[in-house]
Write a protein that holds these residues in place. Structure first.
Motif, mmCIF file in Angstrom:
data_model
loop_
_atom_site.group_PDB
_atom_site.id
_atom_site.type_symbol
_atom_site.label_atom_id
_atom_site.label_comp_id
_atom_site.label_asym_id
_atom_site.label_seq_id
_atom_site.Cartn_x
_atom_site.Cartn_y
_atom_site.Cartn_z
ATOM 1 N N SER A 144 -3.452 -1.409 -3.866
ATOM 2 C CA SER A 144 -2.695 -1.015 -2.693
ATOM 3 C C SER A 144 -3.579 -0.192 -1.775
ATOM 4 O O SER A 144 -4.463 0.536 -2.222
ATOM 5 C CB SER A 144 -1.459 -0.204 -3.083
ATOM 6 O OG SER A 144 -0.659 -0.921 -3.993
ATOM 7 N N ALA A 150 3.857 -0.451 -6.002
ATOM 8 C CA ALA A 150 4.590 -1.074 -4.899
ATOM 9 C C ALA A 150 6.061 -0.685 -4.918
ATOM 10 O O ALA A 150 6.664 -0.384 -3.884
ATOM 11 C CB ALA A 150 4.449 -2.592 -4.960
ATOM 12 N N CYS A 188 9.122 -1.096 -2.059
ATOM 13 C CA CYS A 188 9.053 -2.552 -1.967
ATOM 14 C C CYS A 188 9.946 -3.186 -3.036
ATOM 15 O O CYS A 188 10.318 -2.548 -4.024
ATOM 16 C CB CYS A 188 7.612 -3.044 -2.139
ATOM 17 S SG CYS A 188 6.522 -2.536 -0.797
ATOM 18 N N SER A 189 10.263 -4.452 -2.833
ATOM 19 C CA SER A 189 11.077 -5.198 -3.787
ATOM 20 C C SER A 189 10.354 -5.335 -5.119
ATOM 21 O O SER A 189 9.122 -5.301 -5.187
ATOM 22 C CB SER A 189 11.387 -6.586 -3.218
ATOM 23 O OG SER A 189 11.926 -7.427 -4.204
ATOM 24 N N VAL A 241 -0.063 -12.529 -2.618
ATOM 25 C CA VAL A 241 1.178 -11.904 -2.171
ATOM 26 C C VAL A 241 0.829 -10.537 -1.598
ATOM 27 O O VAL A 241 0.332 -9.662 -2.312
ATOM 28 C CB VAL A 241 2.192 -11.741 -3.319
ATOM 29 C CG1 VAL A 241 3.424 -10.978 -2.828
ATOM 30 C CG2 VAL A 241 2.601 -13.097 -3.868
ATOM 31 N N ASP A 254 2.357 -7.210 0.596
ATOM 32 C CA ASP A 254 3.639 -6.563 0.852
ATOM 33 C C ASP A 254 3.371 -5.274 1.621
ATOM 34 O O ASP A 254 2.545 -4.470 1.206
ATOM 35 C CB ASP A 254 4.337 -6.249 -0.483
ATOM 36 C CG ASP A 254 5.842 -6.273 -0.355
ATOM 37 O OD1 ASP A 254 6.326 -6.222 0.780
ATOM 38 O OD2 ASP A 254 6.524 -6.326 -1.386
ATOM 39 N N SER A 255 4.062 -5.074 2.721
ATOM 40 C CA SER A 255 3.876 -3.839 3.473
ATOM 41 C C SER A 255 5.170 -3.366 4.121
ATOM 42 O O SER A 255 5.657 -2.280 3.857
ATOM 43 C CB SER A 255 2.792 -4.027 4.546
ATOM 44 O OG SER A 255 3.145 -5.079 5.423
ATOM 45 N N PRO A 303 8.390 -3.938 3.789
ATOM 46 C CA PRO A 303 9.607 -3.545 3.080
ATOM 47 C C PRO A 303 9.619 -2.104 2.593
ATOM 48 O O PRO A 303 10.640 -1.607 2.165
ATOM 49 C CB PRO A 303 9.639 -4.509 1.885
ATOM 50 C CG PRO A 303 8.804 -5.668 2.310
ATOM 51 C CD PRO A 303 7.725 -5.072 3.146
ATOM 52 N N HIS A 309 0.222 -3.616 0.069
ATOM 53 C CA HIS A 309 0.045 -3.928 -1.349
ATOM 54 C C HIS A 309 -0.472 -5.354 -1.501
ATOM 55 O O HIS A 309 0.085 -6.278 -0.911
ATOM 56 C CB HIS A 309 1.375 -3.838 -2.106
ATOM 57 C CG HIS A 309 2.025 -2.488 -2.034
ATOM 58 N ND1 HIS A 309 1.584 -1.417 -2.771
ATOM 59 C CD2 HIS A 309 3.089 -2.051 -1.318
ATOM 60 C CE1 HIS A 309 2.347 -0.364 -2.511
ATOM 61 N NE2 HIS A 309 3.268 -0.722 -1.632
ATOM 62 N N ARG A 324 -0.151 -7.647 -4.167
ATOM 63 C CA ARG A 324 0.622 -7.688 -5.405
ATOM 64 C C ARG A 324 0.254 -8.874 -6.287
ATOM 65 O O ARG A 324 0.649 -8.928 -7.445
ATOM 66 C CB ARG A 324 2.114 -7.710 -5.086
ATOM 67 C CG ARG A 324 2.543 -6.487 -4.293
ATOM 68 C CD ARG A 324 4.029 -6.420 -4.079
ATOM 69 N NE ARG A 324 4.753 -6.260 -5.334
ATOM 70 C CZ ARG A 324 6.060 -6.009 -5.380
ATOM 71 N NH1 ARG A 324 6.753 -5.892 -4.263
ATOM 72 N NH2 ARG A 324 6.671 -5.876 -6.544
ATOM 73 N N GLU A 362 -1.740 -5.797 10.361
ATOM 74 C CA GLU A 362 -0.582 -4.978 10.046
ATOM 75 C C GLU A 362 -0.603 -3.622 10.728
ATOM 76 O O GLU A 362 0.416 -3.116 11.198
ATOM 77 C CB GLU A 362 -0.458 -4.795 8.524
ATOM 78 C CG GLU A 362 -0.146 -6.067 7.753
ATOM 79 C CD GLU A 362 1.307 -6.474 7.909
ATOM 80 O OE1 GLU A 362 2.113 -5.650 8.357
ATOM 81 O OE2 GLU A 362 1.626 -7.646 7.582
#
Length: 291
Positions: A2, A115, A120-121, A246, A248-249, A251, A262, A264, A288
């Motif tokens: 991350s 995460a 995050c989910s 994958v 992730d940011s 969320p 992240h 992931r 991002e």
């Protein structure tokens, strides 16, 4: 792995990644990435493995004016209150991961979940498999240069994150795996095949019977059980295996969660492609966070 992006980020919320070789980042590297300043940074990379270190390198090459830190040293994890973090010597490391060689390693059993801590989910869920790509491996036989013949690998569920042997069982982690709806869907879909693969992994003669379809004269006396690796396989809620990156940011929540990228899931081969992966991550950071 991350990455947190923001000036004056406090390191109190950071946690080290699982089982990283502490000698990977030497004093010179720490200086070049700005880790000599213990107070604030523009970017913090959580996880000093090969992808994390490559990502930090790529970011500093693109943005030499920024202060970049890698959160990985044991004293940073202790100060941050990371549970059960421990610096292993070479003997302890071999006991935990028999085929891993090194002088020291950092063991942090409770941080595959960075995460989720930032909002995050839980998806994709990381499921540990002893060797990859269940259920599509089939029979493997490996002749060695010293004349030995190794049988395996086949792909079966590991009973914990570091489940290299049949006896490695962590009931808390196993319960977490079984309670995930995606795992249950996949397990039901391939129940017959999965049970056969687990039986063949446990009982070498059953594996040899499969090999005899191709090499008729081979017997159990001709082969020995090969070592097992554990793959952190990302899985979706519908039970499908995720084989792509994958990231992730958005969320995430809170002052920190909304500024974290992240990675992931980073598919193999991470070692040979780490510099290319780092370029992808740096590009993602630019998109991002407008670096």
């Amino acid at each position: 792995m991350s990455i947190i992006n923001k000036s004056a980020v406090s390191l109190q919320i950071l946690a080290s990644r699982s089982l990283q070789v502490s000698g990977l980042i030497n004093t010179a590297t720490r200086r070049s990435y700005g880790i000599q300043n213990p107070q604030c940074y523009d970017i913090v990379v959580i996880g000093g493995g090969i992808v994390g270190a490559a990502s930090a390198r790529e970011l500093i090459l693109r943005h030499p004016q920024l202060k970049i830190a890698i959160a990985e040293k044991e004293n940073r994890g202790v100060k941050n209150g990371v549970k059960d973090i421990k610096l292993l010597d070479s003997k302890e490391m071999r006991e935990l991961v028999p085929n891993c060689k090194g002088l020291e390693a950092l063991w942090s059993p409770h941080t595959d979940t960075v995460a989720i801590l930032t909002g995050c989910s839980e998806e994709p869920k990381i499921i540990p498999f002893r060797d990859p790509r269940f259920p599509f491996l089939g029979v493997h036989l490996t002749p060695k240069i010293d004349g030995r013949i190794i049988v395996g690998p086949n792909a079966i569920l590991a009973f914990c994150k570091e489940g290299y042997r049949w006896g490695d069982i962590n009931m808390k982690e196993l319960t977490d795996i079984v309670s995930f709806s995606g795992f249950r869907k996949m397990a039901l879909k391939y129940a017959g095949f999965g049970l056969k693969e687990m039986s063949r992994s446990l009982f070498i003669p059953l594996q040899v019977m499969q090999i005899q379809k191709y090499i008729q004269d081979i017997t159990s006396a001709d082969v020995e059980r090969g070592p097992a690796g554990v793959r952190a396989q990302a899985m979706a809620k519908d039970g499908t295996l995720i084989e792509d990156f994958v990231f992730d940011s958005k969320p995430g929540f809170g002052a920190i969660g909304s500024r974290v990228l992240h990675c992931r899931n980073a598919p193999s081969p991470g070692a040979t492609s780490s510099l290319a992966i780092a370029k992808m991550i740096a590009d993602k950071m630019k998109d991002e966070f407008k670096l």
